[in-house]
Enzyme design. Structure first.
Site, PDB file in Angstrom:
ATOM      1  N   HIS A 188       0.645  -1.110   0.005  1.00  0.00           N
ATOM      2  CA  HIS A 188      -0.052   0.269   0.081  1.00  0.00           C
ATOM      3  C   HIS A 188       1.094   1.246  -0.239  1.00  0.00           C
ATOM      4  O   HIS A 188       0.416   2.437  -0.706  1.00  0.00           O
ATOM      5  CB  HIS A 188      -1.333  -0.252   1.451  1.00  0.00           C
ATOM      6  CG  HIS A 188      -1.942   1.059   1.303  1.00  0.00           C
ATOM      7  ND1 HIS A 188      -3.384   0.735   0.563  1.00  0.00           N
ATOM      8  CD2 HIS A 188      -2.140   2.209   1.900  1.00  0.00           C
ATOM      9  CE1 HIS A 188      -3.689   2.064   0.542  1.00  0.00           C
ATOM     10  NE2 HIS A 188      -3.484   3.039   1.434  1.00  0.00           N
ATOM     11  N   ARG A 295     -13.569   1.642 -13.162  1.00  0.00           N
ATOM     12  CA  ARG A 295     -13.583   0.510 -12.047  1.00  0.00           C
ATOM     13  C   ARG A 295     -15.147   0.663 -11.882  1.00  0.00           C
ATOM     14  O   ARG A 295     -15.467   1.519 -11.043  1.00  0.00           O
ATOM     15  CB  ARG A 295     -12.498   0.155 -11.212  1.00  0.00           C
ATOM     16  CG  ARG A 295     -11.453  -0.322 -11.928  1.00  0.00           C
ATOM     17  CD  ARG A 295     -10.502  -0.272 -10.631  1.00  0.00           C
ATOM     18  NE  ARG A 295      -9.224  -0.189 -10.730  1.00  0.00           N
ATOM     19  CZ  ARG A 295      -8.289   1.145 -11.090  1.00  0.00           C
ATOM     20  NH1 ARG A 295      -8.750   1.914 -11.124  1.00  0.00           N
ATOM     21  NH2 ARG A 295      -7.046   0.449 -12.279  1.00  0.00           N
ATOM     22  N   ARG A 331     -16.328  -0.353 -17.021  1.00  0.00           N
ATOM     23  CA  ARG A 331     -16.429  -2.022 -16.854  1.00  0.00           C
ATOM     24  C   ARG A 331     -16.928  -2.230 -15.818  1.00  0.00           C
ATOM     25  O   ARG A 331     -17.037  -2.188 -14.879  1.00  0.00           O
ATOM     26  CB  ARG A 331     -14.541  -2.734 -15.819  1.00  0.00           C
ATOM     27  CG  ARG A 331     -14.849  -3.719 -15.726  1.00  0.00           C
ATOM     28  CD  ARG A 331     -13.334  -4.276 -15.389  1.00  0.00           C
ATOM     29  NE  ARG A 331     -12.709  -4.148 -13.904  1.00  0.00           N
ATOM     30  CZ  ARG A 331     -11.372  -3.987 -12.687  1.00  0.00           C
ATOM     31  NH1 ARG A 331     -10.721  -4.233 -13.792  1.00  0.00           N
ATOM     32  NH2 ARG A 331     -11.755  -3.395 -12.230  1.00  0.00           N
ATOM     33  N   GLU A 430      -7.526 -10.663 -19.782  1.00  0.00           N
ATOM     34  CA  GLU A 430      -7.083 -11.277 -18.360  1.00  0.00           C
ATOM     35  C   GLU A 430      -6.729 -12.581 -17.865  1.00  0.00           C
ATOM     36  O   GLU A 430      -6.021 -12.662 -17.182  1.00  0.00           O
ATOM     37  CB  GLU A 430      -7.869 -10.914 -17.377  1.00  0.00           C
ATOM     38  CG  GLU A 430      -8.551  -8.970 -17.323  1.00  0.00           C
ATOM     39  CD  GLU A 430      -9.674  -8.735 -16.373  1.00  0.00           C
ATOM     40  OE1 GLU A 430      -9.475  -8.664 -14.938  1.00  0.00           O
ATOM     41  OE2 GLU A 430     -11.293  -9.585 -16.134  1.00  0.00           O
ATOM     42  N   ASN A 453      -2.479  -6.776 -14.935  1.00  0.00           N
ATOM     43  CA  ASN A 453      -2.368  -7.449 -13.919  1.00  0.00           C
ATOM     44  C   ASN A 453      -2.617  -8.688 -13.352  1.00  0.00           C
ATOM     45  O   ASN A 453      -1.775  -9.612 -13.469  1.00  0.00           O
ATOM     46  CB  ASN A 453      -2.778  -6.836 -12.652  1.00  0.00           C
ATOM     47  CG  ASN A 453      -2.267  -5.082 -12.532  1.00  0.00           C
ATOM     48  OD1 ASN A 453      -1.735  -4.997 -13.625  1.00  0.00           O
ATOM     49  ND2 ASN A 453      -2.966  -3.962 -12.362  1.00  0.00           N
ATOM     50  N   ASP A 454      -3.804  -9.662 -13.699  1.00  0.00           N
ATOM     51  CA  ASP A 454      -4.318 -10.168 -13.838  1.00  0.00           C
ATOM     52  C   ASP A 454      -3.347 -11.677 -14.852  1.00  0.00           C
ATOM     53  O   ASP A 454      -3.757 -12.293 -14.183  1.00  0.00           O
ATOM     54  CB  ASP A 454      -5.940 -10.493 -13.956  1.00  0.00           C
ATOM     55  CG  ASP A 454      -6.978 -10.092 -12.354  1.00  0.00           C
ATOM     56  OD1 ASP A 454      -6.001 -10.439 -11.475  1.00  0.00           O
ATOM     57  OD2 ASP A 454      -7.895  -9.939 -12.655  1.00  0.00           O
ATOM     58  N   ARG A 464       1.196 -11.677  -7.396  1.00  0.00           N
ATOM     59  CA  ARG A 464       1.494 -10.247  -7.110  1.00  0.00           C
ATOM     60  C   ARG A 464       2.563 -10.358  -6.208  1.00  0.00           C
ATOM     61  O   ARG A 464       2.789  -9.105  -5.441  1.00  0.00           O
ATOM     62  CB  ARG A 464       1.787  -9.462  -8.414  1.00  0.00           C
ATOM     63  CG  ARG A 464       0.410  -9.136  -8.468  1.00  0.00           C
ATOM     64  CD  ARG A 464       0.341  -8.193  -9.800  1.00  0.00           C
ATOM     65  NE  ARG A 464      -1.370  -6.868  -9.622  1.00  0.00           N
ATOM     66  CZ  ARG A 464      -0.999  -5.913  -9.459  1.00  0.00           C
ATOM     67  NH1 ARG A 464      -0.553  -5.635  -9.116  1.00  0.00           N
ATOM     68  NH2 ARG A 464      -2.568  -5.521  -9.028  1.00  0.00           N
ATOM     69  N   CYS A 501      -5.221  -2.163 -20.800  1.00  0.00           N
ATOM     70  CA  CYS A 501      -5.400  -0.748 -19.201  1.00  0.00           C
ATOM     71  C   CYS A 501      -4.404  -1.566 -17.939  1.00  0.00           C
ATOM     72  O   CYS A 501      -4.589  -0.981 -16.652  1.00  0.00           O
ATOM     73  CB  CYS A 501      -6.612  -0.889 -18.877  1.00  0.00           C
ATOM     74  SG  CYS A 501      -7.562  -2.239 -18.768  1.00  0.00           S
TER      75      CYS A 501
END
Length: 540
Positions: A188, A295, A331, A430, A453-454, A464, A501
């Protein structure tokens, strides 16, 4: 002069004094209680107050760091209501006849140890969260202030690591940089540093000592190096480097209004990712060509019940209007995995990343899906809205989505509701499954958007977020790039466009690779729009 080396998670130069993060440490004592029922009620009251605090933190985080980073406080609220966690605390109070503070602290230690020992990386990551939540409860029970560090001037914040509730409550105007002993590039603290555009270096280990508190330091976020009590020559060199970085930022501002075109004339769209309505200002300020990923799940995450069609419509309409004709790709609901919402009533899963999430929820709970689609199609009359669907793995899913869309459109026609019939609909790439059948999927949709990412996580079989696997995680892995290239070829073969994205879209080392693949659009954090534009314009 002392020189420390760590891992850079965001570049730039910061010069200032070090302030070690000071926590309001509470010593927990084991006290006997005569009235256990009264003590249980005291715990329940503290739990309710802690939940209210987390709700306020979530709202603050939404404004400061966006929906994706604020979600952790939704997870913390759910932890407070976790039956195993609550029952353990109550059982310790009643069976041992002890105070609630001791029961919470003991449960926190037990659960953290249990999570840390698990093989599943996602569950290992919950150890820090259960500690954070429990410390909040103990502070409430002890009637103590949260102990958030107050800064009277801009400082370099040093810590072993920082939990979300600590980073979000810091005065952002007085944070020059983050330096930590531990943490990962996906922690974070690292994400917040990137959001705030400030230098950050992690993984300094025991070399970062508390005795450095108050000392003058330089953080070189470009190289991952810290200079403590720098000598005159180092200070001169680093001040020049800082000036150079500031000049680069100034020059980036001059790119506003310019085209995203290479020296050879190749154009590419540069859009921005957002998590909520308040991010639209940053999109416009940084001159993005549109919104490549909105999102929508934040509407569900910040609500105590399912958001109505009207509530959703107002948000989608406002975003579309604010973007004044620029494309807004929304999305559909991506709940599940680490994004849990109590009122959805989702069961716990052994492996939530591979579980009941995203489109799988929407296609099996059509009432929720249709409510969102109705709101989206109604909002389409007010701007250039496009819709994309996450976690697709089959043609049957796409056809099921199309059938629901037709139901929604027919209902709106019968109700004489104005909407655009021909808005673009696309899918997220993804999963390796979607890549392997992308030549078929391209025939059924208007566009692809690659969620790197996915896609990286599933392709490499690596979580990750797992700090232990960081040395194995390779975002530039040839297999991942080959999959993106394959999806691009499939899209273009059918005359469809493809964007990216995920985080790789902002990786300037890969920009030329994406241009060579013919990627049509890159969608990044608003702060990365101008650096990406510069990289594109420098490319041949």
């Amino acid at each position: 002069m002392i020189t420390l080396s760590g891992k850079s998670v965001f570049g730039g130069i910061a010069i200032g004094k070090i302030a070690f993060y000071k926590r309001n440490e509470i010593q927990i004592k084991r006290n006997h209680v005569d009235n256990v029922e009264k003590e249980v009620k005291r715990f329940e009251a503290a739990k309710a107050e802690a939940k209210e605090q987390l709700q306020e933190l979530y709202k603050k985080a939404l404004e400061d760091v966006g929906e994706a980073n604020a979600m952790i406080f939704e997870i913390h609220q759910m932890m407070l209501e976790d039956l195993d966690y609550v029952e353990s605390i109550i059982n310790i109070i009643t069976s041992q006849e002890v105070n609630a503070e001791y029961a919470v602290g003991t449960t926190a230690d037990n659960f953290a140890a249990m999570f840390s020992a698990m093989d599943d990386a996602y569950m290992q990551g919950r150890a820090a969260d259960v500690k954070d939540v429990s410390e909040r409860l103990i502070q409430v029970l002890s009637d103590r202030e949260s102990g958030i560090m107050k800064l009277d001037r801009p400082m370099i914040i040093a810590a072993d690591d920082l939990v979300p509730s600590e980073t979000v409550q810091l005065d952002k105007d007085k944070v020059l940089s983050f330096i930590t002993m531990y943490g990962s590039s996906n922690s974070h603290t690292a994400i917040l540093a990137r959001t705030m555009n400030i230098p950050a270096v992690i993984g300094l280990g025991e070399k970062l000592k508390k005795e450095y508190d108050g000392k003058l330091a330089i953080v070189d976020g470009l190289e991952g190096v810290i200079y403590i009590e720098p000598d005159a020559k180092t200070m001169e060199v680093m001040q020049a480097k800082q000036k150079e970085e500031l000049e680069k930022r100034r020059l980036l501002e001059e790119l506003k209004g310019k085209d995203n075109v290479t020296k050879s004339g190749q154009n590419i769209n540069v859009y921005a990712n957002i998590g909520n309505l308040s991010d639209v200002g940053a999109v416009l300020k940084n001159d993005a060509g549109g919104i490549g990923l909105f999102r929508s799940e934040f509407l569900y995450l910040e609500s105590d019940t399912f958001p109505t069609e009207e509530e959703q419509f107002k948000v989608y309409k406002q975003v579309a209007e604010n973007m004044a004709g620029k494309k807004v790709i929304i999305r559909t609901l991506d709940i599940g995995a680490d994004k849990q919402v109590d009122y959805f009533g989702l069961a716990k899963e052994e492996n939530p990343a591979l579980g009941y999430r995203a489109i799988r929820i929407c296609l099996t709970r059509k009432d929720i899906f249709k409510t969102q689609l109705r709101a989206l199609y109604r909002a389409s009359a007010y701007g250039q809205i496009a819709i994309m669907f996450p976690m697709i793995i089959s043609m049957s899913e796409v056809r099921a989505i199309q059938a629901v869309i037709e139901e929604v459109k027919q209902e709106l026609r019968e109700e004489s509701v104005v909407f655009k019939e021909d808005i673009e609909t696309g899918i997220m790439i993804e999963t390796p499954a979607a890549v392997m059948i992308s030549h078929e999927l391209a025939k059924e949709v208007d566009f692809f958007s690659v969620g790197t990412n996915d896609l990286t996580q599933y392709t490499l079989a690596i979580d990750r977020q797992n700090q232990k696997l960081e040395s194995f995680y390779d975002a530039h892995h040839p297999a991942v790039l080959a999959m993106i290239r394959m999806a691009a070829e499939s899209a273009h073969a059918e005359g469809k466009w493809i964007g990216i994205c995920g985080e790789l879209a902002a990786d300037l080392e890969l920009t030329e690779d994406f241009l060579a693949m013919g990627i049509d659009e890159l969608s990044v954090a608003p702060s990365m729009v101008l650096p990406l534009r510069q990289r594109i314009r420098e490319s041949i």
